[in-house]
Design a protein around this motif. Structure first.
Motif, PDB file in Angstrom:
ATOM      1  N   THR A 199      41.664  47.543  11.361  1.00  0.00           N
ATOM      2  CA  THR A 199      40.389  46.848  11.238  1.00  0.00           C
ATOM      3  C   THR A 199      40.586  45.525  10.494  1.00  0.00           C
ATOM      4  O   THR A 199      41.493  45.382   9.676  1.00  0.00           O
ATOM      5  CB  THR A 199      39.339  47.700  10.498  1.00  0.00           C
ATOM      6  N   GLY A 200      39.722  44.559  10.802  1.00  0.00           N
ATOM      7  CA  GLY A 200      39.803  43.265  10.142  1.00  0.00           C
ATOM      8  C   GLY A 200      41.151  42.603  10.313  1.00  0.00           C
ATOM      9  O   GLY A 200      41.743  42.126   9.342  1.00  0.00           O
ATOM     10  N   SER A 201      41.633  42.563  11.563  1.00  0.00           N
ATOM     11  CA  SER A 201      43.032  42.169  11.776  1.00  0.00           C
ATOM     12  C   SER A 201      43.225  40.902  12.599  1.00  0.00           C
ATOM     13  O   SER A 201      44.305  40.671  13.125  1.00  0.00           O
ATOM     14  CB  SER A 201      43.790  43.322  12.449  1.00  0.00           C
ATOM     15  N   SER A 202      42.214  40.073  12.706  1.00  0.00           N
ATOM     16  CA  SER A 202      42.387  38.837  13.473  1.00  0.00           C
ATOM     17  C   SER A 202      43.103  37.756  12.670  1.00  0.00           C
ATOM     18  O   SER A 202      43.652  36.807  13.243  1.00  0.00           O
ATOM     19  CB  SER A 202      41.035  38.318  13.972  1.00  0.00           C
ATOM     20  N   THR A 203      43.115  37.881  11.346  1.00  0.00           N
ATOM     21  CA  THR A 203      43.788  36.897  10.485  1.00  0.00           C
ATOM     22  C   THR A 203      44.359  37.602   9.254  1.00  0.00           C
ATOM     23  O   THR A 203      44.138  38.799   9.042  1.00  0.00           O
ATOM     24  CB  THR A 203      42.817  35.796   9.993  1.00  0.00           C
ATOM     25  N   GLY A 204      45.078  36.850   8.435  1.00  0.00           N
ATOM     26  CA  GLY A 204      45.493  37.286   7.111  1.00  0.00           C
ATOM     27  C   GLY A 204      46.345  38.533   7.072  1.00  0.00           C
ATOM     28  O   GLY A 204      47.202  38.775   7.925  1.00  0.00           O
ATOM     29  N   ILE A 205      46.097  39.364   6.059  1.00  0.00           N
ATOM     30  CA  ILE A 205      46.881  40.567   5.849  1.00  0.00           C
ATOM     31  C   ILE A 205      46.770  41.511   7.040  1.00  0.00           C
ATOM     32  O   ILE A 205      47.761  42.095   7.484  1.00  0.00           O
ATOM     33  CB  ILE A 205      46.458  41.266   4.545  1.00  0.00           C
ATOM     34  N   GLY A 206      45.571  41.674   7.580  1.00  0.00           N
ATOM     35  CA  GLY A 206      45.382  42.571   8.713  1.00  0.00           C
ATOM     36  C   GLY A 206      46.214  42.179   9.915  1.00  0.00           C
ATOM     37  O   GLY A 206      46.826  43.032  10.574  1.00  0.00           O
ATOM     38  N   PHE A 207      46.263  40.888  10.196  1.00  0.00           N
ATOM     39  CA  PHE A 207      47.064  40.417  11.325  1.00  0.00           C
ATOM     40  C   PHE A 207      48.551  40.638  11.066  1.00  0.00           C
ATOM     41  O   PHE A 207      49.296  41.060  11.960  1.00  0.00           O
ATOM     42  CB  PHE A 207      46.798  38.934  11.585  1.00  0.00           C
ATOM     43  N   ALA A 208      48.996  40.374   9.838  1.00  0.00           N
ATOM     44  CA  ALA A 208      50.405  40.587   9.494  1.00  0.00           C
ATOM     45  C   ALA A 208      50.790  42.055   9.645  1.00  0.00           C
ATOM     46  O   ALA A 208      51.880  42.386  10.132  1.00  0.00           O
ATOM     47  CB  ALA A 208      50.676  40.119   8.068  1.00  0.00           C
ATOM     48  N   LEU A 209      49.896  42.961   9.256  1.00  0.00           N
ATOM     49  CA  LEU A 209      50.175  44.385   9.394  1.00  0.00           C
ATOM     50  C   LEU A 209      50.214  44.792  10.861  1.00  0.00           C
ATOM     51  O   LEU A 209      51.066  45.593  11.277  1.00  0.00           O
ATOM     52  CB  LEU A 209      49.131  45.200   8.637  1.00  0.00           C
ATOM     53  N   ALA A 210      49.283  44.255  11.651  1.00  0.00           N
ATOM     54  CA  ALA A 210      49.282  44.551  13.087  1.00  0.00           C
ATOM     55  C   ALA A 210      50.581  44.080  13.729  1.00  0.00           C
ATOM     56  O   ALA A 210      51.207  44.813  14.510  1.00  0.00           O
ATOM     57  CB  ALA A 210      48.078  43.886  13.755  1.00  0.00           C
ATOM     58  N   ARG A 211      50.983  42.885  13.389  1.00  0.00           N
ATOM     59  CA  ARG A 211      52.250  42.356  13.937  1.00  0.00           C
ATOM     60  C   ARG A 211      53.426  43.228  13.509  1.00  0.00           C
ATOM     61  O   ARG A 211      54.295  43.565  14.313  1.00  0.00           O
ATOM     62  CB  ARG A 211      52.443  40.922  13.459  1.00  0.00           C
ATOM     63  N   ARG A 267      38.345  34.473  17.626  1.00  0.00           N
ATOM     64  CA  ARG A 267      39.503  34.621  16.738  1.00  0.00           C
ATOM     65  C   ARG A 267      40.322  35.852  17.122  1.00  0.00           C
ATOM     66  O   ARG A 267      41.549  35.844  17.080  1.00  0.00           O
ATOM     67  CB  ARG A 267      39.013  34.728  15.300  1.00  0.00           C
ATOM     68  N   LEU A 268      39.621  36.898  17.534  1.00  0.00           N
ATOM     69  CA  LEU A 268      40.284  38.135  17.953  1.00  0.00           C
ATOM     70  C   LEU A 268      41.119  37.901  19.206  1.00  0.00           C
ATOM     71  O   LEU A 268      42.268  38.351  19.304  1.00  0.00           O
ATOM     72  CB  LEU A 268      39.228  39.213  18.186  1.00  0.00           C
ATOM     73  N   ARG A 269      40.549  37.175  20.160  1.00  0.00           N
ATOM     74  CA  ARG A 269      41.292  36.875  21.394  1.00  0.00           C
ATOM     75  C   ARG A 269      42.535  36.055  21.090  1.00  0.00           C
ATOM     76  O   ARG A 269      43.605  36.294  21.671  1.00  0.00           O
ATOM     77  CB  ARG A 269      40.392  36.126  22.381  1.00  0.00           C
ATOM     78  N   ASP A 270      42.412  35.091  20.196  1.00  0.00           N
ATOM     79  CA  ASP A 270      43.568  34.260  19.825  1.00  0.00           C
ATOM     80  C   ASP A 270      44.665  35.107  19.187  1.00  0.00           C
ATOM     81  O   ASP A 270      45.861  34.896  19.457  1.00  0.00           O
ATOM     82  CB  ASP A 270      43.144  33.152  18.858  1.00  0.00           C
ATOM     83  N   ALA A 271      44.267  36.042  18.337  1.00  0.00           N
ATOM     84  CA  ALA A 271      45.244  36.894  17.661  1.00  0.00           C
ATOM     85  C   ALA A 271      45.987  37.776  18.655  1.00  0.00           C
ATOM     86  O   ALA A 271      47.214  37.926  18.590  1.00  0.00           O
ATOM     87  CB  ALA A 271      44.545  37.753  16.614  1.00  0.00           C
ATOM     88  N   VAL A 272      45.256  38.352  19.597  1.00  0.00           N
ATOM     89  CA  VAL A 272      45.879  39.196  20.624  1.00  0.00           C
ATOM     90  C   VAL A 272      46.824  38.371  21.487  1.00  0.00           C
ATOM     91  O   VAL A 272      47.942  38.809  21.809  1.00  0.00           O
ATOM     92  CB  VAL A 272      44.801  39.880  21.492  1.00  0.00           C
ATOM     93  N   ARG A 273      46.405  37.173  21.834  1.00  0.00           N
ATOM     94  CA  ARG A 273      47.258  36.295  22.656  1.00  0.00           C
ATOM     95  C   ARG A 273      48.558  35.969  21.929  1.00  0.00           C
ATOM     96  O   ARG A 273      49.639  35.965  22.531  1.00  0.00           O
ATOM     97  CB  ARG A 273      46.499  35.006  22.993  1.00  0.00           C
ATOM     98  N   THR A 274      48.466  35.714  20.632  1.00  0.00           N
ATOM     99  CA  THR A 274      49.666  35.415  19.845  1.00  0.00           C
ATOM    100  C   THR A 274      50.639  36.588  19.879  1.00  0.00           C
ATOM    101  O   THR A 274      51.850  36.408  20.056  1.00  0.00           O
ATOM    102  CB  THR A 274      49.281  35.097  18.388  1.00  0.00           C
ATOM    103  N   LEU A 275      50.126  37.795  19.712  1.00  0.00           N
ATOM    104  CA  LEU A 275      50.993  38.971  19.741  1.00  0.00           C
ATOM    105  C   LEU A 275      51.594  39.193  21.128  1.00  0.00           C
ATOM    106  O   LEU A 275      52.768  39.545  21.248  1.00  0.00           O
ATOM    107  CB  LEU A 275      50.215  40.216  19.290  1.00  0.00           C
ATOM    108  N   HIS A 276      50.799  38.964  22.159  1.00  0.00           N
ATOM    109  CA  HIS A 276      51.334  39.086  23.518  1.00  0.00           C
ATOM    110  C   HIS A 276      52.494  38.116  23.722  1.00  0.00           C
ATOM    111  O   HIS A 276      53.517  38.473  24.317  1.00  0.00           O
ATOM    112  CB  HIS A 276      50.240  38.790  24.543  1.00  0.00           C
ATOM    113  N   ASP A 277      52.329  36.886  23.223  1.00  0.00           N
ATOM    114  CA  ASP A 277      53.383  35.881  23.363  1.00  0.00           C
ATOM    115  C   ASP A 277      54.660  36.298  22.639  1.00  0.00           C
ATOM    116  O   ASP A 277      55.751  35.826  22.978  1.00  0.00           O
ATOM    117  CB  ASP A 277      52.905  34.526  22.827  1.00  0.00           C
ATOM    118  N   GLU A 278      54.532  37.157  21.644  1.00  0.00           N
ATOM    119  CA  GLU A 278      55.688  37.646  20.885  1.00  0.00           C
ATOM    120  C   GLU A 278      56.248  38.944  21.463  1.00  0.00           C
ATOM    121  O   GLU A 278      57.148  39.556  20.880  1.00  0.00           O
ATOM    122  CB  GLU A 278      55.293  37.841  19.417  1.00  0.00           C
ATOM    123  N   GLY A 279      55.676  39.384  22.578  1.00  0.00           N
ATOM    124  CA  GLY A 279      56.171  40.590  23.226  1.00  0.00           C
ATOM    125  C   GLY A 279      55.624  41.885  22.670  1.00  0.00           C
ATOM    126  O   GLY A 279      56.155  42.965  22.939  1.00  0.00           O
TER     127      GLY A 279
END
Length: 257
Positions: A18-30, A48-60
Motif C-alpha cells: 500500500t502507498g507504493s507509488s513513490t518513496g519508501i513504498g515504491f522502493a520496497l515494491a521494487r 502517479r501509480l501508472r508511472d510507477a508500474v511503468r517504471t517497474l515494467h521497464d526494469e523487468g
C-alpha cells in the motif's frame, strides 16, 4: 550456500504494497520485485501509480496497479477481492500507507488527529484484516507493517504521529498473536530518517541534518534502498519463525541517547 539463498527467493509470490507509488513504498515494491515477487502497487493518485508500474515494467519486474483508498473499508474489501480473483492470492502484504503532520500538540486540531489516525492506523487494520482472511484460509502469509523509530522515540511537534506509529507497533504484535496459529507471520519494519520526497525539507535544513547525522551512529541519512534487505527477509521463508517483531533499520538511532 545455495539452499540458504533460496530462503530469500520470492519467485512466484504475490506482494501487495500500500502507498507504493513513490518513496519508501515504491522502493520496497521494487526490492520485492527484484527478489522475484509479482508486485501489486497501491495508491490514490492514478497517474502517479501508472508511472510507477511503468517504471517497474521497464526494469523487468512484473507489476500491476490497484488504486484504492486504504482507509475505506468498502474500497479495501472490493479491491482485495478483485486482486485475489484476478491477479492471484496475496502471499505478502506490506502496509506502508502513511502520512505526517507537524504542529505543537496543543495546536493540533481534531480533524488533523483523525486524518493521521485513519491514514496511519486504520489502513493497517482494514487492509490487514481483509487480506488476513484469505491468508487464514490458505494457512500461510506474510504481513509487514511499516512502523518508525517514532514507534519508540518522540520528537517535538510530532506527538500525534508518534501516537499512530506506537499504535502500529502494538497492532503488529496483536496481529501476530491472533494469526500466528494460522501460519501467518506479522512483523514490523521501522525506518529511521530516510531521504524521500516527504523529508527533503529536513534534508535541506543544515541545522537539522547536522544534528541528525551527529545523533546517528552510522553518521548519515538512510537511503530507501537500505530498507530492501530487511523487507525481503521479513517477506521470505528466511523469517518463518520470526513473528511479532519490529525490525528497526535506523543506523542505530534507537540504540543511543
Amino acid at each position: 550456500m545455495n539452499s540458504v539463498l533460496k530462503l530469500f527467493d520470492l519467485t512466484g509470490r504475490r506482494a501487495l504494497i500500500t502507498g507504493s507509488s513513490t518513496g519508501i513504498g515504491f522502493a520496497l515494491a521494487r526490492g520485492l520485485g527484484v527478489a522475484g515477487a509479482r508486485v501489486i502497487l497501491n495508491g490514490r493518485n492514478e497517474a502517479r501509480l501508472r508511472d510507477a508500474v511503468r517504471t517497474l515494467h521497464d526494469e523487468g519486474i512484473e507489476a500491476e496497479a490497484s488504486g484504492f483508498d486504504a482507509t475505506s473499508q468498502s474500497e479495501v474489501e472490493t479491491a482485495i477481492e478483485r486482486v485475489e480473483a484476478g491477479f492471484g492470492p496475496i502471499d505478502i502484504l506490506v502496509n506502508n500507507a502513511g502520512m505526517q503532520r507537524r504542529a505543537p500538540l496543543e495546536e493540533f486540531s481534531q480533524e488533523q488527529w483523525r486524518e493521521l489516525m485513519q491514514t496511519n492506523v486504520d489502513s493497517v487494520f482494514l487492509v490487514g484484516k481483509t487480506v488476513a482472511r484469505f491468508m487464514i484460509g490458505r494457512g500461510a502469509g506474510k504481513i509487514i507493517n511499516i512502523c518508525s523509530v517514532q514507534s519508540e522515540l518522540g520528537r517535538p511537534n510530532i506527538a500525534a504521529y508518534t501516537a499512530t506509529k506506537g499504535a502500529v507497533k502494538m497492532l503488529t504484535k496483536g496481529m501476530a498473536i491472533d494469526w500466528g496459529q494460522h501460519g501467518i507471520q506479522v512483523n514490523g519494519l521501522g525506518p529511521g530518517y530516510f531521504k524521500t520526497e516527504l523529508t527533503q525539507a529536513l534534508v535541506n535544513d543544515e541545522t537539522f541534518s547536522k544534528w541528525l547525522i551527529g545523533r546517528t551512529p552510522s553518521r548519515r541519512w538512510g537511503d530507501v534502498e537500505d530498507l530492501v534487505g530487511a523487507a525481503v527477509f521479513l517477506a521470505s521463508d528466511a523469517s518463518k519463525f520470526v513473528n511479532g517483531h519490529i525490525l528497526y533499520v535506523d543506523g542505530g538511532v534507537t540504540a543511543t541517547l
